[in-house]
Every structure is written in structure tokens, then in C-alpha cells.
Motif scaffolding. Structure first.
Motif, PDB file in Angstrom:
ATOM      1  N   ARG A 150       0.524  -0.969  -0.196  1.00  0.00           N
ATOM      2  CA  ARG A 150      -0.215   0.013  -0.131  1.00  0.00           C
ATOM      3  C   ARG A 150       0.909   1.496   0.372  1.00  0.00           C
ATOM      4  NH1 ARG A 150      -3.286  -3.408   3.040  1.00  0.00           N
ATOM      5  NH2 ARG A 150      -5.631  -3.473   1.953  1.00  0.00           N
ATOM      6  N   ASP A 151       2.254   1.052   0.604  1.00  0.00           N
ATOM      7  CA  ASP A 151       2.483   2.271   0.622  1.00  0.00           C
ATOM      8  C   ASP A 151       3.365   2.301  -0.886  1.00  0.00           C
ATOM      9  OD1 ASP A 151       2.797   2.848   3.530  1.00  0.00           O
ATOM     10  OD2 ASP A 151       3.992   1.768   4.239  1.00  0.00           O
ATOM     11  N   GLY A 154       0.655   4.419  -2.555  1.00  0.00           N
ATOM     12  CA  GLY A 154       0.450   5.626  -2.047  1.00  0.00           C
ATOM     13  C   GLY A 154       1.488   7.045  -2.703  1.00  0.00           C
ATOM     14  N   HIS A 155       2.409   6.121  -2.504  1.00  0.00           N
ATOM     15  CA  HIS A 155       4.014   6.869  -3.242  1.00  0.00           C
ATOM     16  C   HIS A 155       3.508   7.283  -4.638  1.00  0.00           C
ATOM     17  CE1 HIS A 155       8.494   7.354  -4.563  1.00  0.00           C
ATOM     18  NE2 HIS A 155       7.663   8.636  -4.597  1.00  0.00           N
ATOM     19  N   ARG A 157       0.656   7.412  -6.033  1.00  0.00           N
ATOM     20  CA  ARG A 157      -0.557   8.100  -5.996  1.00  0.00           C
ATOM     21  C   ARG A 157      -0.209   9.696  -6.089  1.00  0.00           C
ATOM     22  NH1 ARG A 157      -5.770   6.080  -5.810  1.00  0.00           N
ATOM     23  NH2 ARG A 157      -6.506   7.927  -4.009  1.00  0.00           N
TER      24      ARG A 157
END
Length: 224
Positions: A150-151, A154-155, A157
């Protein structure tokens, strides 16, 4: 309802009046001077815009008989040898600095969260999203043989390279991910159709279509 119709007519009349006041055709100028003025208008508009400018917008500032493509060609010819160019990207035209000056620009002003700050694996993930969108995080993990965290998503995004797509019809209805207009800008693409085909990547040794279809994209990186 009658009042709304009057307002619409008023706006339409104002627009037509504005069109008459702005001289697109420049018939009073000799052909060479007219073409030069159209070039200046187009270049100034693209320079001032914060987003790529499409042909439809540019057509509003030049004569009806003017070829936008020929005009752009002439502007680009004049920019030859300059550290920036006029590039077709994300459905429009934009001034972009040439890649040779990327290091100098970073040394002077740095860079934000962008494609230049991505790791090699993150570039591979966003490339997979570009080719197979809409795609879920689970499907990406299966492709690469390791968890796409997810990280990491997220990066991507945060760099505005991807966004949430429609929910997947699979159990649990997970989110899918798609690339954005910013992705096209960062990678210098006019549309997703400009992505190199998988066969070209395979010939260049950058991607194995056979491994891709078997869920084994770049195993040497996936196992790091």
C-alpha cells in the motif's frame, strides 16, 4: 424558464461579440506576417498555460484555414538548439525542457514527488498499471511474484501518476488503479496509444512477454 433562455441568449450574443472583436483571420496582413503572428499567438498561449493546450483551443486564435500542425512544426524548427521544445503530450501541446538539462534543473531547483524520484521497481509497477489498467493491487502482486505494498501505491498516488479506477468485479470488490494525465506528462506521451508495444520491450530486453503472461515479471527484481 423564459428568464433562463434570455440569459443563455445573452451569453451567446456576448461570445459572438467577443469573436468579432478578436481578429482571428488577420486578413489585413500579408501572408508571411499573418503566419508569423499566428505562430506568436500559439507559442504565447502554450507558454502561459499550466496544462497542455489542445488543438481546439489553439484553433480559436488562428484563422480557419490555418493548419495547427504546420504552425507547430514551424515553431519547433525555430526552437531547434534551444534547451526546451514544444511537445505533443497528454492530448495537447506543452513547452518541455530537453532531457539533457534534467541534471542541471535538479541541481538548481530540485524536484518534487515525480517520476524522477521513483525506484526501478516503482517504475515497473506504474508501467504495468499503464498497460493493464484497470488493475488491482492483488493482480499486480501476482504479476511480480511479491507484495506490491500500500505504501508503494501511495507513493505513486502522491506523485499523481495513478488514481483509483472502478471497483473490480472480483470477490471483495477491491479498488483498481489507472494512470493519470500526469503520467502522460511525466513520460512524455500524447496518449496511452503511444506506449511501446510489448514486443518492442521484449526485443529491447526490458520485458519478457512470456514471463509477463506467466506472472513472472522481472523475477530478479521481484525477489529483491
Amino acid at each position: 424558464m423564459a428568464e433562463a433562455a434570455r440569459k443563455r441568449r445573452g451569453r451567446s450574443d456576448d461570445q459572438r461579440s467577443g469573436d468579432r472583436l478578436f481578429d482571428r483571420e488577420l486578413d489585413h496582413l500579408p501572408p508571411e506576417a499573418r503566419w508569423r503572428e499566428w505562430m506568436h499567438r500559439v507559442e504565447a498561449t502554450i507558454f502561459a498555460a499550466s496544462e497542455p493546450v489542445g488543438r481546439e483551443a489553439l484553433a480559436r486564435i488562428v484563422g480557419k484555414s490555418c493548419s495547427i500542425d504546420l504552425l507547430i512544426d514551424d515553431i519547433r524548427e525555430e526552437l531547434r538548439g534551444r534547451p526546451y521544445d514544444l511537445v505533443a503530450v497528454a492530448g495537447g501541446f506543452r513547452h518541455l525542457t530537453r532531457p539533457a538539462y534534467a541534471d542541471a534543473i535538479r541541481a538548481a531547483i530540485g524536484q518534487g514527488e515525480s517520476a524522477g524520484s521513483l525506484s526501478e521497481f516503482e517504475v515497473l509497477v506504474v508501467t504495468a498499471i499503464a498497460y493493464f489498467q484497470p488493475i488491482t493491487r492483488g493482480e499486480l502482486s501476482s504479476f511480480f511474484g511479491k507484495d506490491v505494498s500500500r505504501d508503494l501505491i501511495g507513493h505513486l498516488r502522491g506523485a499523481k501518476l495513478i488514481a483509483s479506477g472502478p471497483r473490480s468485479p472480483t470477490p471483495g470488490a477491491p479498488y483498481t488503479y489507472v494512470t493519470t494525465k500526469e503520467f502522460l506528462l511525466e513520460f512524455g506521451l500524447g496518449t496511452l496509444r503511444d506506449l511501446p508495444d510489448l514486443e518492442s520491450l521484449e526485443d529491447a530486453g526490458l520485458l519478457s512477454k512470456e514471463k509477463l503472461l506467466a506472472g513472472q515479471i522481472m523475477p530478479e527484481i521481484a525477489t529483491e
